[in-house]
Design a protein around this motif. Structure first.
Motif, short mmCIF file in Angstrom:
data_model
loop_
_atom_site.label_atom_id
_atom_site.label_comp_id
_atom_site.label_asym_id
_atom_site.label_seq_id
_atom_site.Cartn_x
_atom_site.Cartn_y
_atom_site.Cartn_z
N ALA A 165 -1.61 -12.34 -10.45
CA ALA A 165 -1.72 -10.96 -9.97
C ALA A 165 -3.10 -10.74 -9.36
N CYS A 166 -3.15 -10.70 -8.03
CA CYS A 166 -4.44 -10.58 -7.33
C CYS A 166 -4.82 -9.13 -7.11
N GLU A 167 -6.08 -8.82 -7.40
CA GLU A 167 -6.56 -7.44 -7.28
C GLU A 167 -6.93 -7.07 -5.86
N PHE A 172 -2.15 -5.98 -6.86
CA PHE A 172 -1.53 -6.09 -8.19
C PHE A 172 -0.91 -4.79 -8.69
N LEU A 173 -1.24 -3.68 -8.04
CA LEU A 173 -0.65 -2.40 -8.44
C LEU A 173 0.78 -2.26 -7.93
N LYS A 174 1.24 -3.21 -7.13
CA LYS A 174 2.62 -3.23 -6.66
C LYS A 174 3.53 -4.00 -7.60
N LEU A 175 2.95 -4.64 -8.63
CA LEU A 175 3.73 -5.44 -9.56
C LEU A 175 4.26 -4.59 -10.70
N PHE A 176 5.21 -5.16 -11.45
CA PHE A 176 5.80 -4.48 -12.60
C PHE A 176 5.66 -5.39 -13.82
#
Length: 457
Positions: A165-167, A172-176
């Protein structure tokens, strides 16, 4: 979230050979989508893509998107790319790679997302190895090549997914994530975040998106601060050097230059002895983080040992490439001062006569903002050679050049072409030296050139 894949049959990938795109193509291919893709450079990954039956176009042209009803591109694609322009003008939906990865993570009941400024690829790879040793049929998306899965990704049938998860740019805010590992938070990507407060705030939001378990570096002040500000209400576990953490190592022993042994503890109770075959004190902590997450997911102690013993590093992570006439050539992805520091300090602790750092600075903004820090850490090496800066997605509005960094490092040299750098290093390296190329761009090509020249000698 909206499932933008609903009703889509033909998905086209702009830059399908990228390490972040290939595993997503694997997953969609396994789900029955018809895929095409384009890229600019022939690579081993493209060969794997073709073996899956996927058509690959070399060069990026408007006609490559014909017939597609969804187009995926990477953040590295510039806005003036003719294929991306055609895609946006076509009326066909276009999504950035991070959006597709986010949708895919939502398909899994146990999506384990590994984030942090440093160590993501190694920790994700270690965790993948542990799951494989535990015979769990996982899916994985990794930011580097992993020999055990034949590339940067794998598609499995279980509820588990391991995901780097890359910042960068809040991707990474698109991940769940159901389970998140936060390795550390350090000053990086300031062209986007502007300051540490904004960076920490993004990590706080990432914690908020996590549903079940947080596994965090309890010794890292920035991480603890970001997590403390979160509304996360699930289970929270810590790892680190300090014995107050839930998971920590003790009795660390260096077996040889590339192997380290330590005792793994959980809440003051010894779990097992672990041996890792990747160098550096920092990799002990990556292993502890991976073990902690694996235990919380139900993996056996046996799988911790077997998985990590079988892990000899991800591609471009202190990867040993060759030894020629007593000269060792290695390659590493380090592109931030903290990463370069860890890599070079590890290299200096080994039994080499001299350590060469061959560095390709990556992005003008990072080089400009961290110029003194880069100079300080590169000076750890005995010899330093620089290539010109790789701008990637940026224009040089900073008026910064490799010479500016070179001038701050005593005895360093820089050359405008890879060929000149390789010539210089190969001509001056001696038996007993370690040459390590450093950077996240294409500096690995310099390592290959150096190997060719040393063989010719």
């Amino acid at each position: 979230m909206e499932d933008f894949l609903t009703g889509k049959k033909h998905v086209h990938f702009i830059g399908i050979g990228g390490s972040g795109m290939y595993p997503l193509a694997q997953i969609l291919h396994s789900k029955g989508f018809y895929l095409t893709g384009s890229d600019n450079n022939e690579t081993e990954t493209l060969e794997r893509v073709r073996k899956m039956g996927i058509t690959v176009y070399m060069g990026q042209r408007a006609e490559n998107i014909d017939g597609a009803d969804l187009i995926v591109y990477t953040a590295a694609i510039m806005n003036d790319n003719p294929e991306l322009i055609a895609a946006r003008n076509s009326g066909v939906p276009t999504v950035e790679r991070a959006d597709l990865l986010g949708l895919i993570t939502s398909w899994f009941k146990k999506a384990i997302c590994v984030t942090g400024t440093h160590g993501k690829t190694t920790a994700t790879s270690m965790l993948t190895h542990i799951f494989l040793a535990d015979k769990i049929d996982i899916s994985a998306v990794i930011g580097g090549k992993l020999k055990a899965i034949g590339g940067s990704g794998i598609t499995g049938s279980s509820d588990f997914m391991v995901c780097e998860a890359c910042e960068f740019a809040d991707h990474f805010l698109k991940l769940f994530p159901n389970i998140s590992i936060i390795l550390n938070i350090d000053c990086d990507h300031m062209d986007y975040f502007k300051n540490m407060e904004n960076l920490e705030a993004s990590f706080t939001k990432f914690c908020d998106k996590t549903t079940d378990i947080l596994v965090i570096n309890g010794d890292d002040e920035n991480t603890v601060k970001a997590v403390s500000a979160s509304a996360f209400s699930g289970r929270k576990l810590t790892f680190g050097w300090n014995e107050s953490n839930n998971y920590f190592p003790k009795n660390i022993k260096k077996i040889n230059d590339f192997q380290t042994e330590f005792e793994l503890y959980q809440n003051s109770k010894k779990i097992t002895d672990i041996t890792i075959s990747v160098p550096g004190h920092h990799n002990v902590l990556n292993a502890v983080a991976a073990c902690g997450a694996a235990i919380e997911c139900g993996c056996s102690v046996k799988s911790l040992k077997e998985g990590l013993e079988a892990f000899w590093g991800a591609g471009r992570r202190f990867e040993r490439l060759a030894e020629i006439n007593g000269i060792t050539v290695a390659d590493d992805y380090a592109h931030h001062p903290a990463e370069i520091k860890a890599t070079l300090e590890t290299a200096k602790s080994m039994n080499f006569k001299r350590v060469w750092a061959v560095h390709q600075p990556f992005t003008y903004s990072r080089t400009f903002n961290l110029l003194d820090e880069f100079a300080d850490v590169l000076a750890i090496a005995d010899k330093v050679a620089l290539t010109e800066i790789m701008g990637s997605r940026e224009k040089n509005t900073y008026n910064i050049y490799a010479k500016d960094l070179c001038d701050k490092i005593q005895g360093a040299v820089w050359y405008p072409t890879f060929e000149e750098v390789a010539d210089y290093v190969a001509e001056n390296a001696q038996s007993g030296d370690l040459i390590i190329t450093l950077g996240c761009g294409d500096v690995y090509k310099v390592a290959n050139m150096i190997i060719e020249r040393l063989n010719d000698k």
